[in-house]
Scaffold this active site. Structure first.
Site, PDB file in Angstrom:
ATOM      1  N   ARG A 109      11.665  -5.238   4.962  1.00 39.98           N
ATOM      2  CA  ARG A 109      11.864  -4.573   5.035  1.00 39.98           C
ATOM      3  C   ARG A 109      12.000  -3.339   5.615  1.00 39.98           C
ATOM      4  O   ARG A 109      12.570  -3.367   6.099  1.00 39.98           O
ATOM      5  CB  ARG A 109      10.609  -4.042   5.692  1.00 39.98           C
ATOM      6  CG  ARG A 109      10.191  -2.240   5.810  1.00 39.98           C
ATOM      7  CD  ARG A 109       8.272  -1.965   5.055  1.00 39.98           C
ATOM      8  NE  ARG A 109       8.429  -1.864   6.423  1.00 39.98           N
ATOM      9  CZ  ARG A 109       7.027  -2.749   6.660  1.00 39.98           C
ATOM     10  NH1 ARG A 109       5.846  -1.700   5.524  1.00 39.98           N
ATOM     11  NH2 ARG A 109       6.123  -3.017   7.738  1.00 39.98           N
ATOM     12  N   LYS A 136       0.466  -1.294  -0.300  1.00 43.00           N
ATOM     13  CA  LYS A 136      -0.195   0.362   0.598  1.00 43.00           C
ATOM     14  C   LYS A 136       0.984   1.835  -0.015  1.00 43.00           C
ATOM     15  O   LYS A 136       0.976   2.058  -0.741  1.00 43.00           O
ATOM     16  CB  LYS A 136      -0.741   0.324   1.440  1.00 43.00           C
ATOM     17  CG  LYS A 136      -1.471  -1.400   0.994  1.00 43.00           C
ATOM     18  CD  LYS A 136      -3.363  -0.892   2.555  1.00 43.00           C
ATOM     19  CE  LYS A 136      -2.495  -1.053   3.722  1.00 43.00           C
ATOM     20  NZ  LYS A 136      -0.842  -2.949   4.333  1.00 43.00           N
ATOM     21  N   ARG A 139     -10.154   0.764   8.803  1.00 41.88           N
ATOM     22  CA  ARG A 139      -9.693  -0.618   8.971  1.00 41.88           C
ATOM     23  C   ARG A 139     -10.302  -1.464   9.949  1.00 41.88           C
ATOM     24  O   ARG A 139      -9.933  -2.640   9.985  1.00 41.88           O
ATOM     25  CB  ARG A 139      -8.200  -0.616   9.667  1.00 41.88           C
ATOM     26  CG  ARG A 139      -6.978  -1.358   8.975  1.00 41.88           C
ATOM     27  CD  ARG A 139      -5.605  -0.894  10.131  1.00 41.88           C
ATOM     28  NE  ARG A 139      -4.535  -1.425  10.273  1.00 41.88           N
ATOM     29  CZ  ARG A 139      -3.376  -0.922   9.293  1.00 41.88           C
ATOM     30  NH1 ARG A 139      -3.710   0.359   8.799  1.00 41.88           N
ATOM     31  NH2 ARG A 139      -2.396  -1.276   9.789  1.00 41.88           N
ATOM     32  N   ARG A 151      11.146  -1.736  11.258  1.00 37.94           N
ATOM     33  CA  ARG A 151       9.870  -1.063  12.062  1.00 37.94           C
ATOM     34  C   ARG A 151      10.091  -2.051  13.118  1.00 37.94           C
ATOM     35  O   ARG A 151      10.365  -3.027  13.187  1.00 37.94           O
ATOM     36  CB  ARG A 151       9.332  -1.206  11.311  1.00 37.94           C
ATOM     37  CG  ARG A 151       8.033   0.288  10.567  1.00 37.94           C
ATOM     38  CD  ARG A 151       7.372   0.294   9.408  1.00 37.94           C
ATOM     39  NE  ARG A 151       5.687  -0.330  10.606  1.00 37.94           N
ATOM     40  CZ  ARG A 151       5.145  -0.689   9.467  1.00 37.94           C
ATOM     41  NH1 ARG A 151       4.959   0.737   8.266  1.00 37.94           N
ATOM     42  NH2 ARG A 151       4.025  -0.918  10.031  1.00 37.94           N
ATOM     43  N   ARG A 205      -0.231  -8.907  13.527  1.00 39.60           N
ATOM     44  CA  ARG A 205      -1.233  -8.099  12.701  1.00 39.60           C
ATOM     45  C   ARG A 205      -1.742  -8.725  11.487  1.00 39.60           C
ATOM     46  O   ARG A 205      -2.997  -7.936  11.141  1.00 39.60           O
ATOM     47  CB  ARG A 205      -0.282  -7.393  12.085  1.00 39.60           C
ATOM     48  CG  ARG A 205       0.631  -6.126  12.744  1.00 39.60           C
ATOM     49  CD  ARG A 205       1.977  -6.086  12.555  1.00 39.60           C
ATOM     50  NE  ARG A 205       1.988  -5.251  11.371  1.00 39.60           N
ATOM     51  CZ  ARG A 205       3.115  -5.107  10.364  1.00 39.60           C
ATOM     52  NH1 ARG A 205       4.400  -5.303  10.855  1.00 39.60           N
ATOM     53  NH2 ARG A 205       3.356  -3.884   9.670  1.00 39.60           N
TER      54      ARG A 205
HETATM   55  P1  AP5 Z   1       5.033  -2.144   1.777  1.00 39.31           P
HETATM   56  O1  AP5 Z   1       4.293  -0.809   0.626  1.00 39.31           O
HETATM   57  O2  AP5 Z   1       5.603  -0.833   2.743  1.00 39.31           O
HETATM   58  O3  AP5 Z   1       4.058  -2.358   2.838  1.00 39.31           O
HETATM   59  P2  AP5 Z   1       2.371  -1.629   3.633  1.00 39.31           P
HETATM   60  O4  AP5 Z   1       1.120  -2.788   2.394  1.00 39.31           O
HETATM   61  O5  AP5 Z   1       2.032  -0.305   3.183  1.00 39.31           O
HETATM   62  O6  AP5 Z   1       2.439  -2.193   4.169  1.00 39.31           O
HETATM   63  P3  AP5 Z   1       2.144  -1.602   5.944  1.00 39.31           P
HETATM   64  O7  AP5 Z   1       3.121  -2.954   6.733  1.00 39.31           O
HETATM   65  O8  AP5 Z   1       3.263  -0.793   5.738  1.00 39.31           O
HETATM   66  O9  AP5 Z   1       1.221  -1.884   6.414  1.00 39.31           O
HETATM   67  P4  AP5 Z   1       0.254  -1.942   7.257  1.00 39.31           P
HETATM   68  O10 AP5 Z   1      -1.103  -1.740   7.288  1.00 39.31           O
HETATM   69  O11 AP5 Z   1       0.437  -2.958   8.322  1.00 39.31           O
HETATM   70  O12 AP5 Z   1       0.630  -0.746   8.643  1.00 39.31           O
HETATM   71  P5  AP5 Z   1       0.507   0.602   8.690  1.00 39.31           P
HETATM   72  O13 AP5 Z   1       1.711   1.483   8.422  1.00 39.31           O
HETATM   73  O14 AP5 Z   1      -1.011   1.322   8.386  1.00 39.31           O
HETATM   74  O15 AP5 Z   1       5.793  -2.934   1.425  1.00 39.31           O
HETATM   75  C1  AP5 Z   1       6.692  -3.937   2.374  1.00 39.31           C
HETATM   76  C2  AP5 Z   1       8.062  -4.523   1.720  1.00 39.31           C
HETATM   77  O16 AP5 Z   1       7.326  -4.880   0.501  1.00 39.31           O
HETATM   78  C3  AP5 Z   1       8.314  -3.588   1.436  1.00 39.31           C
HETATM   79  O17 AP5 Z   1      10.138  -3.262   2.176  1.00 39.31           O
HETATM   80  C4  AP5 Z   1       8.796  -3.038   0.161  1.00 39.31           C
HETATM   81  O18 AP5 Z   1       9.842  -2.317  -0.752  1.00 39.31           O
HETATM   82  C5  AP5 Z   1       8.167  -4.276  -0.325  1.00 39.31           C
HETATM   83  N1  AP5 Z   1       7.121  -4.485  -1.351  1.00 39.31           N
HETATM   84  C6  AP5 Z   1       6.406  -3.971  -1.959  1.00 39.31           C
HETATM   85  N2  AP5 Z   1       5.508  -4.125  -3.087  1.00 39.31           N
HETATM   86  C7  AP5 Z   1       6.232  -5.212  -3.482  1.00 39.31           C
HETATM   87  C8  AP5 Z   1       6.644  -6.240  -4.220  1.00 39.31           C
HETATM   88  N3  AP5 Z   1       5.300  -5.977  -5.648  1.00 39.31           N
HETATM   89  N4  AP5 Z   1       7.022  -7.342  -4.678  1.00 39.31           N
HETATM   90  C9  AP5 Z   1       8.418  -7.261  -3.501  1.00 39.31           C
HETATM   91  N5  AP5 Z   1       8.685  -6.299  -3.133  1.00 39.31           N
HETATM   92  C10 AP5 Z   1       7.766  -5.103  -2.373  1.00 39.31           C
HETATM   93  O19 AP5 Z   1       0.090   1.061  10.250  1.00 39.31           O
HETATM   94  C11 AP5 Z   1       0.591  -0.393  11.758  1.00 39.31           C
HETATM   95  C12 AP5 Z   1       0.233   0.128  12.958  1.00 39.31           C
HETATM   96  O20 AP5 Z   1      -0.125   1.428  12.645  1.00 39.31           O
HETATM   97  C13 AP5 Z   1      -0.665  -0.828  12.416  1.00 39.31           C
HETATM   98  O21 AP5 Z   1      -0.259  -2.192  13.026  1.00 39.31           O
HETATM   99  C14 AP5 Z   1      -1.723  -0.132  13.841  1.00 39.31           C
HETATM  100  O22 AP5 Z   1      -1.276  -0.575  15.410  1.00 39.31           O
HETATM  101  C15 AP5 Z   1      -1.521   1.108  13.297  1.00 39.31           C
HETATM  102  N6  AP5 Z   1      -2.844   1.302  12.548  1.00 39.31           N
HETATM  103  C16 AP5 Z   1      -2.467   2.141  11.135  1.00 39.31           C
HETATM  104  N7  AP5 Z   1      -3.778   2.579  10.774  1.00 39.31           N
HETATM  105  C17 AP5 Z   1      -5.052   2.502  11.799  1.00 39.31           C
HETATM  106  C18 AP5 Z   1      -5.996   2.834  12.283  1.00 39.31           C
HETATM  107  N8  AP5 Z   1      -6.403   2.854  10.732  1.00 39.31           N
HETATM  108  N9  AP5 Z   1      -6.519   1.750  12.277  1.00 39.31           N
HETATM  109  C19 AP5 Z   1      -6.074   1.508  13.698  1.00 39.31           C
HETATM  110  N10 AP5 Z   1      -4.834   1.092  13.700  1.00 39.31           N
HETATM  111  C20 AP5 Z   1      -4.084   1.439  13.032  1.00 39.31           C
END
Ligand code: AP5
Length: 216
Positions: free
Chosen positions: A127, A13, A88, A160, A171
Protein backbone atom coordinates in the site's frame (compact mmCIF):
# COMPACT_ATOMS: atom_id res chain seq x y z
CA UNK A 1 -27.71 5.90 5.39
CA UNK A 2 -25.79 4.97 8.53
CA UNK A 3 -23.28 2.26 7.76
CA UNK A 4 -20.45 0.45 9.56
CA UNK A 5 -17.65 -1.07 7.47
CA UNK A 6 -16.09 -3.92 9.40
CA UNK A 7 -13.09 -5.97 8.34
CA UNK A 8 -9.45 -6.75 9.10
CA UNK A 9 -6.58 -4.37 8.26
CA UNK A 10 -6.24 -4.27 4.47
CA UNK A 11 -9.72 -5.60 3.74
CA UNK A 12 -10.44 -2.52 1.64
CA UNK A 13 -12.59 -0.53 4.08
CA UNK A 14 -10.96 2.80 3.20
CA UNK A 15 -10.96 2.06 -0.54
CA UNK A 16 -14.65 1.13 -0.55
CA UNK A 17 -15.63 3.94 1.84
CA UNK A 18 -14.26 6.56 -0.59
CA UNK A 19 -16.39 5.10 -3.41
CA UNK A 20 -19.46 5.00 -1.16
CA UNK A 21 -18.94 8.68 -0.25
CA UNK A 22 -19.00 9.58 -3.96
CA UNK A 23 -22.15 7.52 -4.62
CA UNK A 24 -24.25 8.23 -1.53
CA UNK A 25 -22.98 11.73 -0.56
CA UNK A 26 -22.46 10.92 3.11
CA UNK A 27 -19.12 11.43 4.93
CA UNK A 28 -16.55 8.74 5.67
CA UNK A 29 -15.57 8.76 9.32
CA UNK A 30 -12.29 6.90 9.70
CA UNK A 31 -10.89 6.82 13.23
CA UNK A 32 -7.55 5.76 11.72
CA UNK A 33 -7.43 8.90 9.51
CA UNK A 34 -8.50 11.16 12.41
CA UNK A 35 -5.81 9.66 14.66
CA UNK A 36 -3.11 9.92 11.96
CA UNK A 37 -4.00 13.60 11.49
CA UNK A 38 -3.66 14.13 15.26
CA UNK A 39 -0.27 12.36 15.22
CA UNK A 40 0.86 14.56 12.30
CA UNK A 41 -0.20 17.71 14.16
CA UNK A 42 1.41 16.46 17.40
CA UNK A 43 -1.71 17.19 19.45
CA UNK A 44 -1.84 15.75 23.02
CA UNK A 45 -4.28 13.07 21.77
CA UNK A 46 -2.01 12.32 18.80
CA UNK A 47 1.05 11.90 21.01
CA UNK A 48 -0.86 9.46 23.23
CA UNK A 49 -2.25 7.52 20.25
CA UNK A 50 1.08 7.21 18.40
CA UNK A 51 2.58 4.78 20.91
CA UNK A 52 -0.29 2.33 20.35
CA UNK A 53 -0.50 2.80 16.57
CA UNK A 54 3.24 2.22 16.00
CA UNK A 55 2.96 -1.18 17.69
CA UNK A 56 -0.24 -2.14 15.86
CA UNK A 57 -2.21 -2.04 19.12
CA UNK A 58 -5.61 -0.40 19.54
CA UNK A 59 -5.80 3.11 20.95
CA UNK A 60 -7.78 3.16 24.19
CA UNK A 61 -11.58 3.06 23.96
CA UNK A 62 -12.05 6.38 25.81
CA UNK A 63 -10.04 8.26 23.16
CA UNK A 64 -11.81 6.82 20.10
CA UNK A 65 -15.29 6.93 21.65
CA UNK A 66 -14.69 10.63 22.44
CA UNK A 67 -13.64 11.25 18.82
CA UNK A 68 -16.76 9.56 17.45
CA UNK A 69 -19.19 11.20 19.89
CA UNK A 70 -17.91 14.64 18.80
CA UNK A 71 -17.78 13.80 15.09
CA UNK A 72 -21.35 12.46 14.91
CA UNK A 73 -22.64 15.82 16.18
CA UNK A 74 -21.29 17.66 13.15
CA UNK A 75 -23.80 18.93 10.60
CA UNK A 76 -22.53 16.83 7.67
CA UNK A 77 -23.60 13.67 9.57
CA UNK A 78 -27.28 14.65 9.54
CA UNK A 79 -28.06 12.56 6.43
CA UNK A 80 -25.86 9.64 7.47
CA UNK A 81 -22.24 8.47 7.50
CA UNK A 82 -19.91 5.60 6.87
CA UNK A 83 -17.99 4.43 9.93
CA UNK A 84 -14.63 3.01 8.79
CA UNK A 85 -12.54 1.38 11.52
CA UNK A 86 -14.98 2.07 14.34
CA UNK A 87 -16.19 0.28 16.40
CA UNK A 88 -13.31 -2.13 16.94
CA UNK A 89 -14.10 -3.59 20.38
CA UNK A 90 -17.30 -4.66 22.12
CA UNK A 91 -17.10 -1.70 24.58
CA UNK A 92 -16.81 0.66 21.56
CA UNK A 93 -19.87 -0.96 19.96
CA UNK A 94 -21.80 -0.60 23.22
CA UNK A 95 -20.75 3.06 23.51
CA UNK A 96 -21.85 3.69 19.91
CA UNK A 97 -25.24 2.13 20.63
CA UNK A 98 -25.68 4.40 23.66
CA UNK A 99 -24.61 7.53 21.73
CA UNK A 100 -26.94 6.73 18.83
CA UNK A 101 -29.81 6.01 21.20
CA UNK A 102 -29.30 9.44 22.80
CA UNK A 103 -29.43 10.98 19.29
CA UNK A 104 -32.55 8.98 18.29
CA UNK A 105 -30.58 7.11 15.62
CA UNK A 106 -29.58 3.57 14.79
CA UNK A 107 -27.24 1.84 12.34
CA UNK A 108 -28.93 0.65 9.11
CA UNK A 109 -26.34 -1.85 7.96
CA UNK A 110 -23.04 -3.41 9.05
CA UNK A 111 -20.98 -4.70 6.13
CA UNK A 112 -18.17 -7.09 7.03
CA UNK A 113 -15.55 -7.43 4.26
CA UNK A 114 -13.97 -10.90 4.28
CA UNK A 115 -10.40 -11.42 2.96
CA UNK A 116 -7.85 -14.20 3.70
CA UNK A 117 -4.75 -13.34 5.75
CA UNK A 118 -2.10 -13.92 3.04
CA UNK A 119 -3.92 -11.53 0.71
CA UNK A 120 -4.18 -8.93 3.50
CA UNK A 121 -0.41 -9.02 4.07
CA UNK A 122 0.25 -8.52 0.33
CA UNK A 123 -2.15 -5.61 0.21
CA UNK A 124 -0.73 -3.85 3.25
CA UNK A 125 2.97 -4.29 2.42
CA UNK A 126 2.29 -2.83 -1.06
CA UNK A 127 0.00 0.00 0.00
CA UNK A 128 1.10 3.57 -0.73
CA UNK A 129 -0.75 6.73 0.30
CA UNK A 130 -0.42 10.29 -0.98
CA UNK A 131 1.20 12.47 1.67
CA UNK A 132 -0.73 15.51 0.44
CA UNK A 133 -4.30 14.37 -0.39
CA UNK A 134 -4.50 10.90 1.22
CA UNK A 135 -5.40 9.06 -2.05
CA UNK A 136 -4.66 5.33 -1.82
CA UNK A 137 -2.55 3.22 -4.22
CA UNK A 138 -0.93 -0.22 -4.37
CA UNK A 139 2.40 -1.07 -5.98
CA UNK A 140 0.80 -4.07 -7.78
CA UNK A 141 -2.99 -3.71 -7.69
CA UNK A 142 -3.56 0.02 -8.08
CA UNK A 143 -0.41 1.45 -9.58
CA UNK A 144 0.00 5.20 -9.92
CA UNK A 145 0.74 6.41 -13.48
CA UNK A 146 4.21 7.61 -12.39
CA UNK A 147 6.01 5.63 -9.68
CA UNK A 148 5.88 7.31 -6.27
CA UNK A 149 3.66 10.20 -7.44
CA UNK A 150 -0.04 10.73 -6.77
CA UNK A 151 -2.25 10.67 -9.90
CA UNK A 152 -4.67 13.11 -8.32
CA UNK A 153 -2.49 15.92 -6.94
CA UNK A 154 1.13 15.12 -7.85
CA UNK A 155 2.08 14.69 -4.16
CA UNK A 156 4.65 12.10 -2.98
CA UNK A 157 3.42 8.58 -2.16
CA UNK A 158 4.52 7.24 1.21
CA UNK A 159 4.24 3.97 3.15
CA UNK A 160 2.33 4.07 6.42
CA UNK A 161 4.51 3.53 9.52
CA UNK A 162 2.32 0.60 10.63
CA UNK A 163 2.54 -1.18 7.25
CA UNK A 164 5.80 -2.97 8.18
CA UNK A 165 5.36 -6.76 8.17
CA UNK A 166 5.93 -7.31 11.93
CA UNK A 167 3.41 -4.60 12.80
CA UNK A 168 0.92 -5.95 10.25
CA UNK A 169 1.09 -9.40 11.94
CA UNK A 170 0.26 -7.80 15.28
CA UNK A 171 -2.61 -5.78 13.76
CA UNK A 172 -4.08 -9.01 12.38
CA UNK A 173 -3.78 -10.73 15.78
CA UNK A 174 -5.39 -7.72 17.49
CA UNK A 175 -8.20 -7.82 14.90
CA UNK A 176 -8.85 -11.53 15.55
CA UNK A 177 -8.88 -11.08 19.32
CA UNK A 178 -10.67 -7.76 19.77
CA UNK A 179 -12.63 -6.87 16.63
CA UNK A 180 -13.80 -10.18 15.15
CA UNK A 181 -16.26 -10.72 18.06
CA UNK A 182 -18.21 -7.77 16.59
CA UNK A 183 -19.30 -10.01 13.70
CA UNK A 184 -21.35 -12.13 16.13
CA UNK A 185 -22.42 -8.95 17.99
CA UNK A 186 -23.98 -7.38 14.89
CA UNK A 187 -25.26 -10.68 13.51
CA UNK A 188 -27.31 -10.95 16.70
CA UNK A 189 -28.67 -7.44 16.01
CA UNK A 190 -29.74 -8.53 12.51
CA UNK A 191 -27.75 -5.70 10.87
CA UNK A 192 -24.80 -7.73 9.55
CA UNK A 193 -24.07 -8.67 5.93
CA UNK A 194 -20.83 -10.39 4.93
CA UNK A 195 -19.27 -9.51 1.58
CA UNK A 196 -16.47 -11.42 -0.16
CA UNK A 197 -13.60 -8.91 -0.33
CA UNK A 198 -11.47 -10.65 -2.98
CA UNK A 199 -11.87 -9.62 -6.62
CA UNK A 200 -11.76 -6.28 -8.37
CA UNK A 201 -12.43 -3.12 -6.35
CA UNK A 202 -15.42 -2.36 -8.63
CA UNK A 203 -16.93 -5.86 -8.24
CA UNK A 204 -16.71 -5.63 -4.46
CA UNK A 205 -18.20 -2.13 -4.57
CA UNK A 206 -21.17 -3.40 -6.61
CA UNK A 207 -21.75 -6.17 -4.07
CA UNK A 208 -21.62 -3.71 -1.14
CA UNK A 209 -24.09 -1.37 -2.87
CA UNK A 210 -26.46 -4.31 -3.49
CA UNK A 211 -26.29 -5.23 0.19
CA UNK A 212 -26.92 -1.61 1.26
CA UNK A 213 -29.89 -1.35 -1.07
CA UNK A 214 -31.25 -4.63 0.26
CA UNK A 215 -30.97 -6.77 -2.83
CA UNK A 216 -27.59 -8.44 -2.15
P1 AP5 B 1 -7.42 -0.20 2.25
O1 AP5 B 1 -8.69 0.20 1.61
O2 AP5 B 1 -6.45 0.87 2.62
O3 AP5 B 1 -7.72 -1.18 3.48
P2 AP5 B 1 -8.36 -0.89 4.91
O4 AP5 B 1 -9.29 -1.99 5.21
O5 AP5 B 1 -8.86 0.51 4.98
O6 AP5 B 1 -7.05 -1.08 5.78
P3 AP5 B 1 -6.41 -0.24 6.95
O7 AP5 B 1 -4.99 -0.75 7.09
O8 AP5 B 1 -6.53 1.23 6.72
O9 AP5 B 1 -7.25 -0.68 8.11
P4 AP5 B 1 -6.89 -0.67 9.57
O10 AP5 B 1 -8.20 -1.04 10.11
O11 AP5 B 1 -5.74 -1.49 9.99
O12 AP5 B 1 -6.32 0.81 9.77
P5 AP5 B 1 -6.93 2.10 10.45
O13 AP5 B 1 -6.40 3.26 9.71
O14 AP5 B 1 -8.38 1.98 10.67
O15 AP5 B 1 -6.68 -1.25 1.27
C1 AP5 B 1 -5.40 -1.75 1.57
C2 AP5 B 1 -4.57 -1.86 0.26
O16 AP5 B 1 -5.16 -2.86 -0.58
C3 AP5 B 1 -4.53 -0.57 -0.58
O17 AP5 B 1 -3.27 -0.43 -1.14
C4 AP5 B 1 -5.60 -0.80 -1.66
O18 AP5 B 1 -5.28 -0.11 -2.86
C5 AP5 B 1 -5.53 -2.32 -1.85
N1 AP5 B 1 -6.84 -2.90 -2.19
C6 AP5 B 1 -8.06 -2.55 -1.70
N2 AP5 B 1 -9.02 -3.34 -2.24
C7 AP5 B 1 -8.38 -4.20 -3.07
C8 AP5 B 1 -8.82 -5.26 -3.92
N3 AP5 B 1 -10.10 -5.59 -4.03
N4 AP5 B 1 -7.89 -5.95 -4.61
C9 AP5 B 1 -6.56 -5.61 -4.52
N5 AP5 B 1 -6.09 -4.61 -3.75
C10 AP5 B 1 -6.98 -3.92 -3.04
O19 AP5 B 1 -6.26 2.03 11.92
C11 AP5 B 1 -4.88 2.25 12.10
C12 AP5 B 1 -4.57 2.23 13.59
O20 AP5 B 1 -5.29 3.29 14.25
C13 AP5 B 1 -5.00 0.96 14.36
O21 AP5 B 1 -4.03 -0.06 14.27
C14 AP5 B 1 -5.18 1.51 15.79
O22 AP5 B 1 -3.95 1.68 16.42
C15 AP5 B 1 -5.78 2.90 15.53
N6 AP5 B 1 -7.26 2.86 15.51
C16 AP5 B 1 -8.06 3.19 14.45
N7 AP5 B 1 -9.37 3.05 14.79
C17 AP5 B 1 -9.38 2.61 16.09
C18 AP5 B 1 -10.42 2.24 16.97
N8 AP5 B 1 -11.72 2.30 16.61
N9 AP5 B 1 -10.08 1.82 18.21
C19 AP5 B 1 -8.80 1.78 18.60
N10 AP5 B 1 -7.76 2.09 17.79
C20 AP5 B 1 -8.05 2.51 16.54
Amino acid sequence: MRLILLGPPGAGKGTQAKKLVAKYSVPQISTGDILREAVKNRTPMGLKAKAYMDKGELVTDDIVVGIIRDRLQESDCAKGYILDGFPRTVPQADALKTALHEMGQSIDRVVSIVVANDELIQRLTGRRTCKECGAGFHILYKKPKAEGICDQCGGPLIQRDDDQEATIQNRLTVYNQQTEPLIAYYRKDGALKEVEGTGSIDEIFAHICAVIENHG
